[in-house]
Design a protein around this motif. Structure first.
Motif, mmCIF file in Angstrom:
data_model
loop_
_atom_site.group_PDB
_atom_site.id
_atom_site.type_symbol
_atom_site.label_atom_id
_atom_site.label_comp_id
_atom_site.label_asym_id
_atom_site.label_seq_id
_atom_site.Cartn_x
_atom_site.Cartn_y
_atom_site.Cartn_z
ATOM 1 N N MET A 1 0.814 -1.186 0.000
ATOM 2 C CA MET A 1 0.000 0.000 0.000
ATOM 3 C C MET A 1 0.859 1.251 0.000
ATOM 4 O O MET A 1 0.518 2.243 -0.615
ATOM 5 N N ALA A 2 1.983 1.221 0.695
ATOM 6 C CA ALA A 2 2.829 2.407 0.782
ATOM 7 C C ALA A 2 3.388 2.792 -0.581
ATOM 8 O O ALA A 2 3.504 3.972 -0.895
ATOM 9 N N LYS A 3 3.713 1.805 -1.397
ATOM 10 C CA LYS A 3 4.261 2.114 -2.716
ATOM 11 C C LYS A 3 3.169 2.569 -3.683
ATOM 12 O O LYS A 3 3.406 3.391 -4.552
ATOM 13 N N LYS A 4 1.980 2.043 -3.517
ATOM 14 C CA LYS A 4 0.906 2.349 -4.447
ATOM 15 C C LYS A 4 0.288 3.723 -4.170
ATOM 16 O O LYS A 4 -0.024 4.463 -5.090
ATOM 17 N N TYR A 5 0.118 4.061 -2.880
ATOM 18 C CA TYR A 5 -0.491 5.335 -2.486
ATOM 19 C C TYR A 5 0.389 6.033 -1.454
ATOM 20 O O TYR A 5 0.065 6.043 -0.261
ATOM 21 N N PRO A 6 1.498 6.638 -1.859
ATOM 22 C CA PRO A 6 2.409 7.226 -0.863
ATOM 23 C C PRO A 6 1.793 8.406 -0.107
ATOM 24 O O PRO A 6 2.013 8.552 1.086
ATOM 25 N N ARG A 7 1.022 9.247 -0.771
ATOM 26 C CA ARG A 7 0.442 10.411 -0.085
ATOM 27 C C ARG A 7 -0.586 9.973 0.961
ATOM 28 O O ARG A 7 -0.619 10.524 2.063
ATOM 29 N N LYS A 8 -1.388 8.979 0.622
ATOM 30 C CA LYS A 8 -2.386 8.481 1.569
ATOM 31 C C LYS A 8 -1.695 7.890 2.801
ATOM 32 O O LYS A 8 -2.159 8.079 3.925
ATOM 33 N N THR A 9 -0.585 7.197 2.591
ATOM 34 C CA THR A 9 0.162 6.617 3.695
ATOM 35 C C THR A 9 0.724 7.712 4.597
ATOM 36 O O THR A 9 0.650 7.604 5.825
ATOM 37 N N ILE A 10 1.245 8.773 4.010
ATOM 38 C CA ILE A 10 1.799 9.872 4.800
ATOM 39 C C ILE A 10 0.697 10.567 5.596
ATOM 40 O O ILE A 10 0.879 10.906 6.762
ATOM 41 N N VAL A 11 -0.460 10.766 4.989
ATOM 42 C CA VAL A 11 -1.591 11.386 5.699
ATOM 43 C C VAL A 11 -2.019 10.506 6.871
ATOM 44 O O VAL A 11 -2.239 11.000 7.984
ATOM 45 N N ASN A 12 -2.121 9.205 6.646
ATOM 46 C CA ASN A 12 -2.508 8.285 7.717
ATOM 47 C C ASN A 12 -1.486 8.289 8.852
ATOM 48 O O ASN A 12 -1.862 8.267 10.024
ATOM 49 N N MET A 13 -0.203 8.307 8.519
ATOM 50 C CA MET A 13 0.828 8.323 9.545
ATOM 51 C C MET A 13 0.820 9.641 10.319
ATOM 52 O O MET A 13 1.070 9.662 11.518
ATOM 53 N N THR A 14 0.514 10.747 9.645
ATOM 54 C CA THR A 14 0.421 12.036 10.321
ATOM 55 C C THR A 14 -0.730 12.038 11.314
ATOM 56 O O THR A 14 -0.585 12.496 12.450
ATOM 57 N N ILE A 15 -1.874 11.525 10.900
ATOM 58 C CA ILE A 15 -3.037 11.451 11.793
ATOM 59 C C ILE A 15 -2.745 10.530 12.972
ATOM 60 O O ILE A 15 -3.071 10.851 14.123
ATOM 61 N N LEU A 16 -2.122 9.400 12.708
ATOM 62 C CA LEU A 16 -1.770 8.464 13.770
ATOM 63 C C LEU A 16 -0.799 9.098 14.757
ATOM 64 O O LEU A 16 -0.937 8.939 15.974
ATOM 65 N N CYS A 17 0.176 9.828 14.249
ATOM 66 C CA CYS A 17 1.157 10.495 15.100
ATOM 67 C C CYS A 17 0.487 11.534 15.993
ATOM 68 O O CYS A 17 0.769 11.616 17.191
ATOM 69 N N ALA A 18 -0.402 12.328 15.431
ATOM 70 C CA ALA A 18 -1.105 13.351 16.207
ATOM 71 C C ALA A 18 -2.007 12.717 17.264
ATOM 72 O O ALA A 18 -2.039 13.162 18.415
ATOM 73 N N ALA A 19 -2.736 11.681 16.886
ATOM 74 C CA ALA A 19 -3.648 11.021 17.832
ATOM 75 C C ALA A 19 -2.867 10.378 18.983
ATOM 76 O O ALA A 19 -3.268 10.484 20.148
ATOM 77 N N THR A 20 -1.756 9.725 18.661
ATOM 78 C CA THR A 20 -0.942 9.097 19.695
ATOM 79 C C THR A 20 -0.386 10.146 20.658
ATOM 80 O O THR A 20 -0.371 9.940 21.870
ATOM 81 N N GLY A 21 0.057 11.266 20.119
ATOM 82 C CA GLY A 21 0.578 12.340 20.966
ATOM 83 C C GLY A 21 -0.476 12.906 21.891
ATOM 84 O O GLY A 21 -0.218 13.126 23.075
ATOM 85 N N ILE A 22 -1.674 13.134 21.382
ATOM 86 C CA ILE A 22 -2.747 13.703 22.204
ATOM 87 C C ILE A 22 -3.181 12.729 23.296
ATOM 88 O O ILE A 22 -3.346 13.111 24.460
ATOM 89 N N VAL A 23 -3.336 11.468 22.939
ATOM 90 C CA VAL A 23 -3.765 10.461 23.921
ATOM 91 C C VAL A 23 -2.690 10.245 24.978
ATOM 92 O O VAL A 23 -2.994 10.172 26.177
ATOM 93 N N SER A 24 -1.433 10.177 24.586
ATOM 94 C CA SER A 24 -0.380 9.964 25.576
ATOM 95 C C SER A 24 -0.203 11.189 26.477
ATOM 96 O O SER A 24 0.082 11.042 27.661
#
Length: 62
Positions: free
Chosen positions: A1-24
């Motif tokens: 998936m990362a090779k096929k849709y790189p922008r979508k992967t980056i957006v998902n990782m950004t959202i995951l990073c923000a959510a993890t930071g807020i919850v922690s």
């Protein structure tokens, strides 16, 4: 998936990073309030790490 849709992967990782930071951060404050020091320190270190990584993901989006 990362090779096929790189922008979508980056957006998902950004959202995951923000959510993890807020919850922690909120969990760290909660444990700090109830004087569970070791959990509070660990979660605040995780928050610090996410705060360092988050701008890198944002930079990849641009």
């Amino acid at each position: 998936m990362a090779k096929k849709y790189p922008r979508k992967t980056i957006v998902n990782m950004t959202i995951l990073c923000a959510a993890t930071g807020i919850v922690s951060l909120s969990s760290g404050i909660f444990f700090f309030f109830y004087e569970k020091w070791i959990f509070a320190v660990i979660l605040l270190l995780i928050t610090l790490r996410q705060a360092i990584v988050f701008p890198k993901w944002i930079k990849l989006l641009n």
